[in-house]
Design a protein around this motif. Structure first.
Motif, mmCIF file in Angstrom:
data_model
loop_
_atom_site.group_PDB
_atom_site.id
_atom_site.type_symbol
_atom_site.label_atom_id
_atom_site.label_comp_id
_atom_site.label_asym_id
_atom_site.label_seq_id
_atom_site.Cartn_x
_atom_site.Cartn_y
_atom_site.Cartn_z
ATOM 1 N N SER A 126 -11.345 -3.692 43.949
ATOM 2 C CA SER A 126 -11.361 -4.028 45.368
ATOM 3 C C SER A 126 -10.964 -2.806 46.191
ATOM 4 N N ARG A 127 -11.209 -2.894 47.474
ATOM 5 C CA ARG A 127 -10.858 -1.798 48.379
ATOM 6 C C ARG A 127 -9.361 -1.487 48.309
ATOM 7 N N SER A 128 -8.538 -2.502 48.170
ATOM 8 C CA SER A 128 -7.090 -2.283 48.134
ATOM 9 C C SER A 128 -6.648 -1.501 46.892
ATOM 10 N N GLN A 129 -7.494 -1.429 45.875
ATOM 11 C CA GLN A 129 -7.165 -0.707 44.643
ATOM 12 C C GLN A 129 -7.735 0.711 44.610
ATOM 13 N N ARG A 130 -8.537 1.060 45.603
ATOM 14 C CA ARG A 130 -9.251 2.340 45.556
ATOM 15 C C ARG A 130 -8.340 3.552 45.416
ATOM 16 N N ASN A 131 -7.312 3.654 46.228
ATOM 17 C CA ASN A 131 -6.453 4.841 46.165
ATOM 18 C C ASN A 131 -5.803 5.000 44.800
ATOM 19 N N ARG A 132 -5.386 3.900 44.207
ATOM 20 C CA ARG A 132 -4.775 3.960 42.878
ATOM 21 C C ARG A 132 -5.769 4.471 41.838
ATOM 22 N N VAL A 133 -7.013 3.987 41.892
ATOM 23 C CA VAL A 133 -8.041 4.422 40.937
ATOM 24 C C VAL A 133 -8.384 5.897 41.160
ATOM 25 N N ILE A 134 -8.511 6.298 42.419
ATOM 26 C CA ILE A 134 -8.805 7.705 42.728
ATOM 27 C C ILE A 134 -7.714 8.609 42.172
ATOM 28 N N GLN A 135 -6.455 8.267 42.412
ATOM 29 C CA GLN A 135 -5.346 9.077 41.901
ATOM 30 C C GLN A 135 -5.349 9.140 40.377
ATOM 31 N N TYR A 136 -5.640 8.030 39.755
ATOM 32 C CA TYR A 136 -5.711 7.981 38.288
ATOM 33 C C TYR A 136 -6.782 8.951 37.773
ATOM 34 N N ILE A 137 -7.946 8.929 38.384
ATOM 35 C CA ILE A 137 -9.046 9.794 37.942
ATOM 36 C C ILE A 137 -8.724 11.260 38.208
ATOM 37 N N MET A 138 -8.118 11.558 39.334
ATOM 38 C CA MET A 138 -7.836 12.944 39.677
ATOM 39 C C MET A 138 -6.716 13.545 38.828
ATOM 40 N N LYS A 139 -5.971 12.716 38.127
ATOM 41 C CA LYS A 139 -4.866 13.208 37.298
ATOM 42 C C LYS A 139 -5.169 13.056 35.806
ATOM 43 N N GLN A 140 -6.430 13.184 35.433
ATOM 44 C CA GLN A 140 -6.816 12.991 34.035
ATOM 45 C C GLN A 140 -6.161 13.989 33.089
ATOM 46 N N GLU A 141 -6.122 15.244 33.459
ATOM 47 C CA GLU A 141 -5.532 16.240 32.563
ATOM 48 C C GLU A 141 -4.066 15.907 32.282
ATOM 49 N N GLU A 142 -3.336 15.575 33.323
ATOM 50 C CA GLU A 142 -1.934 15.186 33.173
ATOM 51 C C GLU A 142 -1.817 13.917 32.319
ATOM 52 N N HIS A 143 -2.682 12.961 32.577
ATOM 53 C CA HIS A 143 -2.676 11.700 31.840
ATOM 54 C C HIS A 143 -2.889 11.928 30.336
ATOM 55 N N HIS A 144 -3.790 12.845 29.982
ATOM 56 C CA HIS A 144 -4.122 13.040 28.571
ATOM 57 C C HIS A 144 -3.157 13.946 27.827
ATOM 58 N N ARG A 145 -2.150 14.421 28.497
ATOM 59 C CA ARG A 145 -1.057 15.082 27.783
ATOM 60 C C ARG A 145 -0.224 14.041 27.040
ATOM 61 N N LYS A 146 -0.316 12.780 27.521
ATOM 62 C CA LYS A 146 0.501 11.696 26.975
ATOM 63 C C LYS A 146 -0.266 10.758 26.060
ATOM 64 N N GLY A 147 -1.592 10.702 26.189
ATOM 65 C CA GLY A 147 -2.333 9.728 25.402
ATOM 66 C C GLY A 147 -3.776 10.131 25.171
ATOM 67 N N SER A 148 -4.384 9.503 24.194
ATOM 68 C CA SER A 148 -5.762 9.832 23.808
ATOM 69 C C SER A 148 -6.774 9.079 24.670
ATOM 70 N N PHE A 149 -8.012 9.528 24.627
ATOM 71 C CA PHE A 149 -9.098 8.832 25.317
ATOM 72 C C PHE A 149 -9.282 7.439 24.727
ATOM 73 N N LYS A 150 -9.168 7.313 23.419
ATOM 74 C CA LYS A 150 -9.320 6.005 22.788
ATOM 75 C C LYS A 150 -8.304 5.015 23.359
ATOM 76 N N ASP A 151 -7.043 5.419 23.436
ATOM 77 C CA ASP A 151 -6.008 4.550 24.000
ATOM 78 C C ASP A 151 -6.321 4.195 25.451
ATOM 79 N N GLU A 152 -6.752 5.179 26.199
ATOM 80 C CA GLU A 152 -7.090 4.969 27.607
ATOM 81 C C GLU A 152 -8.237 3.970 27.749
#
Length: 153
Positions: A105-131
């Motif tokens: 939904s529109r109310s979730q957009r900013n959260r999803v955008i931030q999640y996508i823009m921080k992929q490199e940081e995110h994958h320091r902690k977990g694998s693509f499979k887990d994600e």
């Protein structure tokens, strides 16, 4: 005359064939910009494009005249051709068949955008499979292990 009004926010995820770590930091941002351009070609509006070495996330407003599968078919075909023409990888670059697509939904957009823009940081902690499995579970999508992406640990 009545008009059509829609807001369909789609988060799509797909990976490199064979799950190779081919998406180099040297040209990754250029790929993301190119991918955003392929969305525009199909009348879609890019909200975020990001990813890591072996996969990509695209988040876009879906135009009501085109299917998600057609958008992704175009984006994957054009971007793999572009990567091959640029000679960014040795051999032939391809995306794996299939994808995951999730609506927000529109109310979730900013959260999803931030999640996508921080992929490199995110994958320091977990694998693509887990994600990917977390995305499927969080969106209550039933799946069979045999039909998931090829995952290599």
């Amino acid at each position: 005359m009545a008009n059509t009004y829609t807001q369909m926010n789609i988060h799509a995820v797909f990976s490199v064939k064979g799950r190779g770590n081919f998406i180099s930091e040297k040209w990754r941002d250029e790929l993301f910009r190119y991918m955003a351009g392929t969305l525009k070609e199909t009348k879609n509006y890019s909200l975020a494009v990001g990813g890591y070495k072996d996969h990509i996330h695209i988040f876009f407003e879906l135009h009501p005249t085109i299917s998600v599968s057609d958008v992704l078919k175009n984006a994957k075909a054009k971007s793999s051709k572009w990567i091959n023409e640029k000679g960014f990888v040795a051999g032939k670059f391809e995306w794996q068949a299939g994808y995951g697509a999730f609506s927000y939904s529109r109310s979730q957009r900013n959260r999803v955008i931030q999640y996508i823009m921080k992929q490199e940081e995110h994958h320091r902690k977990g694998s693509f499979k887990d994600e990917y499995l977390t995305l499927l579970r969080r969106n209550e999508i039933k799946y069979e292990d045999a039909y998931l992406f090829e995952f290599y640990e």
